[in-house]
Design an enzyme around this catalytic site. Structure first.
Site, mmCIF file in Angstrom:
data_model
loop_
_atom_site.group_PDB
_atom_site.id
_atom_site.type_symbol
_atom_site.label_atom_id
_atom_site.label_comp_id
_atom_site.label_asym_id
_atom_site.label_seq_id
_atom_site.Cartn_x
_atom_site.Cartn_y
_atom_site.Cartn_z
ATOM 1 N N LYS A 128 0.856 -1.191 0.000
ATOM 2 C CA LYS A 128 0.000 0.000 0.000
ATOM 3 C C LYS A 128 0.887 1.234 0.000
ATOM 4 O O LYS A 128 1.698 1.429 0.901
ATOM 5 C CB LYS A 128 -0.904 -0.014 1.230
ATOM 6 C CG LYS A 128 -1.723 1.262 1.393
ATOM 7 C CD LYS A 128 -2.728 1.149 2.513
ATOM 8 C CE LYS A 128 -3.409 2.482 2.747
ATOM 9 N NZ LYS A 128 -4.437 2.412 3.802
ATOM 10 N N LYS A 166 -2.306 -1.619 -3.734
ATOM 11 C CA LYS A 166 -3.145 -0.423 -3.674
ATOM 12 C C LYS A 166 -2.293 0.834 -3.779
ATOM 13 O O LYS A 166 -1.279 0.902 -3.111
ATOM 14 C CB LYS A 166 -3.888 -0.448 -2.333
ATOM 15 C CG LYS A 166 -4.731 0.760 -2.058
ATOM 16 C CD LYS A 166 -5.244 0.718 -0.649
ATOM 17 C CE LYS A 166 -5.988 2.016 -0.385
ATOM 18 N NZ LYS A 166 -6.290 2.216 0.991
#
Ligand code: PBG
Length: 331
Positions: A201, A254
């Protein structure tokens, strides 16, 4: 070889398989399905609340009773899973409502499971929506203290499982949180509850609309001390590997669109189910352009989701899940 040649052509006629819609369908390599989607939901305390989020048109703050209605709609669309976020009644410096048995996500999970026991309820495990400073963990000095945050994340995950969550999804980016959550779940009788970790992320500006929606913007500094530097692909693979070693069942990359290369590399390297998060800013760009008449929202959205899947994602978390499912079903 040469004896097989029946024409004198020296080029390939790749257009042969593009001559009709049904022929193109027949040879399409990547197919989207509502079964690929996880739909994010924002739960808020109260009753009868269905308030559109300013920064995310088409997305709503929903009270538990309204979430129950949402579950029915998702079922009829064939969307199997939701990812739950919560807006707490109060915030403090240790994010107490995150692990309160009567916290908003716990209430929402119960309401959703009651409405549709088959719905896969995934809960976002993080402190940023619950802390007064808006960081994803316990702040000591001017930094987030990794090891002091771990027990709170573990407690949050267990309380989500107790409320009926089917999968817990840590998004905080603390080191060792998957191991901490795994052992806490196991000790509390939830050894069958899977962990979907936000493994790679990045510290991304694409989360802007979400932070407004979840009221989770950091009140000082930024998240670059714990979320990843977007320039690092090899490190992203190390993050994924670390989470797998610690016991993650599903790993996530992400945001999705700026990271198709990382999704593709992760797909080749690891055999775990791979999720990608088509985040709020990616949704917002499409919505804004569509509202201005600059893009065809349906075609662009399906193209984006297809690209994320083609890159190697098995699951896609997307705010477009409902619309895309309707479009795929021809509605
Ligand atoms: C919480 C969290 C964030 C998102 C998912 N979980 C925000 C952040 O890390 O600042 C972003 C989702 C989106 O932009 O759609 N840590």
């Amino acid at each position: 070889m040469t004896t097989l040649r029946t024409t004198s052509e020296t080029f390939r006629r790749l257009r042969r398989l593009r001559r009709s819609e049904r022929l193109r369908d027949l040879v399409r390599e990547t197919r989207l399905s509502p079964a690929d989607f996880i739909y994010p939901l924002f739960a808020i305390h109260g009753q009868g609340v269905r308030r559109e989020i300013d920064s995310m048109p088409g997305q709503y703050h929903l009270s538990p009773d309204e979430l129950a209605r949402e579950a029915e709609e998702l079922r009829s669309l064939g969307i199997p899973a939701v990812l739950l976020f919560g807006l707490p009644a109060a915030k403090d410096d240790i994010g107490s409502e995150a692990y309160d048995p009567d916290g908003i996500v716990q209430r929402a999970a119960r309401a959703l499971k009651q409405a549709d026991p088959g719905l896969v309820v995934v809960t976002d495990v993080c402190l940023c929506e619950y802390t007064s400073h808006g960081h994803c963990g316990v702040v000591v000095g001017d930094a987030v203290d990794n090891d002091r945050t771990l027990p709170l994340l573990a407690r949050t995950a267990v309380s989500h499982a107790e409320a009926g969550a089917d999968v817990v999804a840590p998004s905080d980016m603390m080191d060792g949180r998957v191991a901490a959550i795994r052992s806490a779940l196991d000790e509390s009788g939830f050894s069958d509850t899977p962990i979907m970790s936000y493994a790679a992320k990045q510290a991304s500006a694409f989360y802007g609309p979400f932070r407004e929606a979840a009221e989770s913007a950091p009140q000082f500094g930024d998240r670059r001390g714990y979320q990843m530097d977007p320039g690092n692909a090899r490190e992203a693979l190390r993050e994924i590997e670390a989470d797998i070693e610690e016991g993650a069942d599903i790993v996530m990359v992400k945001p999705a669109l700026p990271n198709l290369d990382i999704i593709a590399r992760a797909r080749q390297r690891f055999d775990h189910p791979l999720a990608a998060y088509n985040v709020s800013g990616e949704y917002g760009m499409v919505k804004a352009a569509a509202r201005n008449g600059w893009l065809d929202e349906r075609l662009v959205t399906l193209e984006i989701l297809t690209a994320i899947k083609r890159a190697g994602a098995d699951l896609i978390v997307t705010y477009h899940a409902k619309e895309a499912s309707r479009w795929l079903g021809g509605h």
